[in-house]
Design a protein around this motif. Structure first.
Motif, mmCIF file in Angstrom:
data_model
loop_
_atom_site.group_PDB
_atom_site.id
_atom_site.type_symbol
_atom_site.label_atom_id
_atom_site.label_comp_id
_atom_site.label_asym_id
_atom_site.label_seq_id
_atom_site.Cartn_x
_atom_site.Cartn_y
_atom_site.Cartn_z
ATOM 1 N N ARG A 174 16.814 10.676 -1.122
ATOM 2 C CA ARG A 174 15.474 11.638 -1.183
ATOM 3 C C ARG A 174 14.329 11.102 -2.128
ATOM 4 O O ARG A 174 13.727 11.677 -2.922
ATOM 5 N N MET A 175 14.307 9.603 -2.096
ATOM 6 C CA MET A 175 12.999 9.013 -3.001
ATOM 7 C C MET A 175 11.722 9.229 -2.185
ATOM 8 O O MET A 175 11.589 9.180 -0.884
ATOM 9 N N GLY A 176 10.819 9.761 -3.123
ATOM 10 C CA GLY A 176 9.446 10.022 -2.631
ATOM 11 C C GLY A 176 8.574 9.193 -3.335
ATOM 12 O O GLY A 176 8.814 8.628 -4.346
ATOM 13 N N PRO A 177 6.899 9.549 -3.139
ATOM 14 C CA PRO A 177 6.016 8.747 -3.989
ATOM 15 C C PRO A 177 5.923 9.150 -5.252
ATOM 16 O O PRO A 177 5.666 8.363 -6.360
ATOM 17 N N GLY A 178 6.821 10.216 -5.913
ATOM 18 C CA GLY A 178 6.893 10.771 -7.079
ATOM 19 C C GLY A 178 7.942 10.204 -7.956
ATOM 20 O O GLY A 178 8.187 10.534 -9.120
ATOM 21 N N THR A 205 0.870 -1.281 0.147
ATOM 22 C CA THR A 205 -0.136 0.013 -0.114
ATOM 23 C C THR A 205 0.783 1.250 0.104
ATOM 24 O O THR A 205 2.196 1.190 0.327
ATOM 25 N N PRO A 206 0.372 2.103 -0.306
ATOM 26 C CA PRO A 206 0.963 3.706 -0.297
ATOM 27 C C PRO A 206 1.717 3.918 1.095
ATOM 28 O O PRO A 206 2.980 4.216 1.207
ATOM 29 N N GLU A 207 0.897 3.488 2.131
ATOM 30 C CA GLU A 207 1.351 3.741 3.477
ATOM 31 C C GLU A 207 2.585 2.852 3.876
ATOM 32 O O GLU A 207 3.587 3.149 4.526
ATOM 33 N N GLN A 208 2.573 1.450 3.327
ATOM 34 C CA GLN A 208 3.633 0.627 3.487
ATOM 35 C C GLN A 208 4.852 1.007 2.876
ATOM 36 O O GLN A 208 5.900 0.959 3.546
ATOM 37 N N SER A 209 4.676 1.591 1.529
ATOM 38 C CA SER A 209 5.761 1.879 0.723
ATOM 39 C C SER A 209 6.542 3.231 1.421
ATOM 40 O O SER A 209 7.831 3.436 1.385
ATOM 41 N N ALA A 210 5.801 4.055 1.939
ATOM 42 C CA ALA A 210 6.246 5.263 2.629
ATOM 43 C C ALA A 210 7.149 4.825 3.858
ATOM 44 O O ALA A 210 8.113 5.294 4.160
ATOM 45 N N ALA A 211 6.591 3.962 4.603
ATOM 46 C CA ALA A 211 7.108 3.400 5.658
ATOM 47 C C ALA A 211 8.277 2.768 5.320
ATOM 48 O O ALA A 211 9.564 2.893 6.066
ATOM 49 N N ASN A 212 8.501 1.942 4.573
ATOM 50 C CA ASN A 212 9.435 1.139 4.018
ATOM 51 C C ASN A 212 10.768 2.223 3.354
ATOM 52 O O ASN A 212 11.718 1.973 4.026
ATOM 53 N N ILE A 216 14.290 2.552 5.182
ATOM 54 C CA ILE A 216 15.745 2.248 4.363
ATOM 55 C C ILE A 216 16.423 3.591 3.953
ATOM 56 O O ILE A 216 17.640 3.268 4.218
ATOM 57 N N THR A 217 15.799 4.711 4.364
ATOM 58 C CA THR A 217 16.655 5.862 4.364
ATOM 59 C C THR A 217 17.386 6.106 5.502
ATOM 60 O O THR A 217 18.557 6.462 5.520
ATOM 61 N N GLU A 218 16.919 5.726 6.622
ATOM 62 C CA GLU A 218 17.513 5.469 8.029
ATOM 63 C C GLU A 218 18.752 4.698 7.853
ATOM 64 O O GLU A 218 19.906 4.975 8.417
#
Length: 220
Positions: free
Chosen positions: A95-99, A70-77, A81-83
């Motif tokens: 600096r990856m984002g939903p776009g 889901t979008p929420e799961q992708s954002a959390a992942n 990973i960024t951390e």
């Protein structure tokens, strides 16, 4: 007595866990250097999405289609990973984002193969430059100009990089290497193969790589 290990780092340049894994591996090698353990690291090609079109795909849509996230799961992942990447590789920014988009990476692997013919240090520098172009700058790795810029940033001859990309050089070699590693059972990356027979899988922290490499040194 110094012991030099042969390490093949099988990975893709759009794989975020490969950033984490490379940072962890290099951190482990830095810790072991004082004990006389060094390594010759070669970067081997693996395409997560060999059928990806040149225009790429939106990363959120791609992850949803491939893994059902889901979008929420992708954002959390992405946040996790960024951390992890910042911890494993000091100073690395994701600096990856939903776009953001994900790209076909075959040409990037051809360029990395060429860099390897120049030397291990230039190949590693290009790997880092490609990671930054994708994850930090959100540039297209399917764009020959972006790839040539990465080569120049790595200290390589930009004109020669343009020639490699324009003439489809090293395509056969990269295909053969990809097939070789898949034939050896590599179907996920990063895969760190030590001395051609010991496998360390995944984006592991430095401590895990350090423990595994110590064990391997004791066996070979």
């Amino acid at each position: 007595m110094t012991r030099t290990l042969k390490i093949d780092f099988v990975s893709d340049v759009v794989c975020p866990w490969c950033v984490v894994g490379l940072g962890g591996l290099e951190g482990a090698l830095e810790r072991l250097r004082g004990e006389g353990i060094t390594a010759e690291v070669s970067f081997q090609p693996f395409e997560l999405n060999p059928g990806m079109a040149a225009e790429g795909e939106n990363v959120g849509e791609h992850i949803a289609k491939k893994y059902g996230s889901t979008p929420e799961q992708s954002a959390a992942n992405r946040a996790m990973i960024t951390e992890r990447a910042a911890e494993a590789w000091e100073g690395f920014e994701m600096r990856m984002g939903p776009g953001s988009r994900i790209w076909n990476t075959f040409d990037a692997h051809r360029l990395l193969h060429w860099a390897g013919t120049v030397g291990a240090a230039p190949q590693r520098a290009l790997k880092a430059a490609l990671f930054r172009a994708h994850f930090t700058e959100n540039r297209s790795l399917a764009d020959a100009g972006v790839l040539a810029d990465a080569a120049a940033a790595a200290g390589l001859d930009r004109d020669k990089a343009v020639e490699v990309l324009a003439d489809d050089l090293y395509a056969a070699e990269v295909r053969a290497e990809e097939q070789l590693w898949r034939a050896r059972g590599i179907n996920a990356v990063p895969a760190v193969v030590v001395e051609g027979k010991y496998l360390i899988s995944g984006g592991q922290p430095a401590a895990v790589f350090e423990e595994a490499l110590r064990r391997i040194v004791g066996e070979v």
